[in-house]
Enzyme design. Structure first.
Site, PDB file in Angstrom:
ATOM      1  N   GLU A  96     -40.915  13.922  29.307  1.00 45.04           N
ATOM      2  CA  GLU A  96     -41.986  13.594  30.247  1.00 45.04           C
ATOM      3  C   GLU A  96     -41.415  13.067  31.564  1.00 45.04           C
ATOM      4  O   GLU A  96     -41.948  13.353  32.642  1.00 45.04           O
ATOM      5  CB  GLU A  96     -42.933  12.574  29.625  1.00 45.04           C
ATOM      6  CG  GLU A  96     -43.732  13.135  28.453  1.00 45.04           C
ATOM      7  CD  GLU A  96     -44.602  12.102  27.775  1.00 45.04           C
ATOM      8  OE1 GLU A  96     -45.682  12.463  27.304  1.00 45.04           O
ATOM      9  OE2 GLU A  96     -44.197  10.913  27.712  1.00 45.04           O
ATOM     10  N   GLU A 148     -43.195  13.138  19.191  1.00 46.40           N
ATOM     11  CA  GLU A 148     -44.074  11.988  18.962  1.00 46.40           C
ATOM     12  C   GLU A 148     -44.924  12.141  17.711  1.00 46.40           C
ATOM     13  O   GLU A 148     -45.253  11.160  17.040  1.00 46.40           O
ATOM     14  CB  GLU A 148     -44.981  11.782  20.184  1.00 46.40           C
ATOM     15  CG  GLU A 148     -44.323  11.069  21.347  1.00 46.40           C
ATOM     16  CD  GLU A 148     -43.576  12.000  22.270  1.00 46.40           C
ATOM     17  OE1 GLU A 148     -43.250  11.580  23.391  1.00 46.40           O
ATOM     18  OE2 GLU A 148     -43.299  13.161  21.876  1.00 46.40           O
TER      19      GLU A 148
END
Length: 260
Positions: free
Chosen positions: A111, A131
């Site tokens: 990210e 995640e």
């Protein structure tokens, strides 16, 4: 204590190195430091381009420091002025940023790279959004990826957390260029120098237009531009640099950009 972030400055270029052994994971304190570094970059009129990379040859950044989280760092804590990693929520960042991904970039590390404008990768770099395996959500990637690559590919990466290499990342348009590991930073600096030699007011206008247009219809954004609603565009069109560009073209010479 040693700072988790190192900086190197050359002319109008700022190199930012995340240096937090062993893996360059980001905790709350590190994120706040990164946010201040990038806010200072944004506000320094002499700086034109930034490079973000990781220390060492194995990790760019694995994202959120789960060990720190286990010891009390709250996932919804204070990440600082720029949000996680200092970049993805920093307001009014109208200067180009290059990510030089020199190893593993997963979770929040991917990210972070996605928050840059150009991504260069070492040939051994690998990527993932794992995640899902730790029972959390890759929130920024869930917003960005489906807008940047084919929806079904983005959803596969988000829902499975699988790893993919630099070649696949380039194939989907996540990465601009792949370089041998020992050439990555030289290539990043060459790219930064090329951009730094260009017109900074134009870059600022490009970044503001692209950012503001993301969730708007084409004509709405064009109306804002022609209606002088963007500060960067207004500044550009009344600048010395705008006149210099026209003069340089007419005089068949290279322009001298002053950023004013």
């Amino acid at each position: 204590m040693t700072s988790p972030v190192r900086t190197r400055r050359e002319g109008g270029i700022l190199e930012v190195t995340l240096d937090r052994p062993k893996a360059n994971a980001i905790d709350l304190a590190t994120s706040r430091v990164m946010g201040q570094v990038f806010a200072d970059f944004r506000d320094d009129p002499d700086l034109r381009v930034a490079i973000i990379t990781g220390a060492g040859g194995k990790f760019f950044c694995p994202g959120w420091d789960l060990k720190a989280a286990a010891e009390g760092d709250a996932v919804d804590g204070d990440y600082g002025v720029g949000g996680f990693g200092g970049l993805q929520e920093l307001p009014n960042l109208n200067k180009p940023v290059i990510a030089a991904v020199n190893g593993i970039a997963c979770g929040g590390g991917l990210e972070l790279a996605l928050s840059a404008d150009i991504i260069l990768a070492a040939d051994h770099a690998t990527f993932a959004l794992p995640e899902i395996r730790s029972g959390t959500v890759a929130d920024a990637a869930s917003v960005k990826l489906p807008k940047r690559i084919p929806y079904h590919i983005a959803m596969e990466l988000l829902l499975t957390g699988r790893w993919f290499d630099a070649e696949e990342a380039r194939g989907w348009g996540i990465v601009n260029h792949i370089h041998p590991a020992d050439q990555l930073m030289d290539q990043a600096w060459d790219m930064a120098r090329l951009i730094a030699s260009g017109p900074p007011l134009v870059y600022a206008a490009i970044k503001e237009i692209v950012r503001e247009a993301e969730d708007k219809k084409f004509q709405d954004t064009m109306d804002q531009i022609t209606g002088s609603k963007f500060e960067t565009v207004k500044r550009l069109y009344s600048s010395e640099d705008q006149l210099e560009g026209a003069k340089a073209f007419a005089e068949k010479r290279d322009p001298v950009w002053k950023g004013r």
